[in-house]
Design an enzyme around this catalytic site. Sequence first.
Site, PDB file in Angstrom:
ATOM      1  N   ILE A 111      -1.068   0.484   3.497  1.00 38.20           N
ATOM      2  CA  ILE A 111      -1.362  -0.510   4.595  1.00 38.20           C
ATOM      3  C   ILE A 111      -0.041  -0.922   5.285  1.00 38.20           C
ATOM      4  CG2 ILE A 111      -1.621  -2.659   3.281  1.00 38.20           C
ATOM      5  CD1 ILE A 111      -4.152  -3.351   5.158  1.00 38.20           C
ATOM      6  N   CYS A 112      -0.256  -1.384   6.847  1.00 40.89           N
ATOM      7  CA  CYS A 112       0.745  -1.935   7.496  1.00 40.89           C
ATOM      8  C   CYS A 112       2.142  -1.017   7.676  1.00 40.89           C
ATOM      9  CB  CYS A 112       1.076  -3.441   7.042  1.00 40.89           C
ATOM     10  SG  CYS A 112       1.635  -4.229   7.946  1.00 40.89           S
ATOM     11  N   HIS A 113       3.309  -1.546   7.143  1.00 42.29           N
ATOM     12  CA  HIS A 113       4.437  -1.097   7.069  1.00 42.29           C
ATOM     13  C   HIS A 113       4.701  -0.090   6.110  1.00 42.29           C
ATOM     14  CE1 HIS A 113       5.518  -4.199  10.146  1.00 42.29           C
ATOM     15  NE2 HIS A 113       6.279  -3.162  10.421  1.00 42.29           N
TER      16      HIS A 113
END
Length: 183
Positions: A111-113
């Site tokens: 998730i995300c970065h």
Amino acid sequence: MASLQGKTVAFLIAPEGVEQIELTEPWQAVEQAGGTPRLVSTQSGRAQAFDHLDKADTFSVDTTVDVSGPGEFDALVLPGGVANPDFLRTDEGAVAFVRGFFDAGKPVAAICHAPWTLIEADVVRGRVLTSWPSLRTDLRNAGATWVDEEVKICDHAPSLLVTSRKPDDLKAFCQAFTEVFAR
């Protein structure tokens, strides 16, 4: 909810910099599904989480990448935060740990970065995934197709990959990866 009874899920984080909610909500989802989450890092001791740029809680590391491998786990979750995957992608042991899940055909969720670590592990080529929008160019340059979706499941042999963009997507992310991990 899908059952993860009898399954052990690795959560790989750096010693400092993981976005706390991207660790704790997926962790709780694994526990609620009957699975066993284990915190893996590059150093033993405690890992410092963050709430965006502010220090949050610390978490006890269960094992490290130099003594554990994908064979001990059924699946892998890579939480985000900016500093967390940026650190992990520069650590050879962490990158090898991640690549090992793909080599073994085990499912991974990021998730995300967190896809920065996937890029360094050279496992995104030919895959379709999502992430924090600023990684779009990095993922495309690494051979992936980037989409702006709440959650994306990519069934590209040998491993299933579940990705999401940000903390607002956590509910969909947790539902998707627990279903995939239960298969």
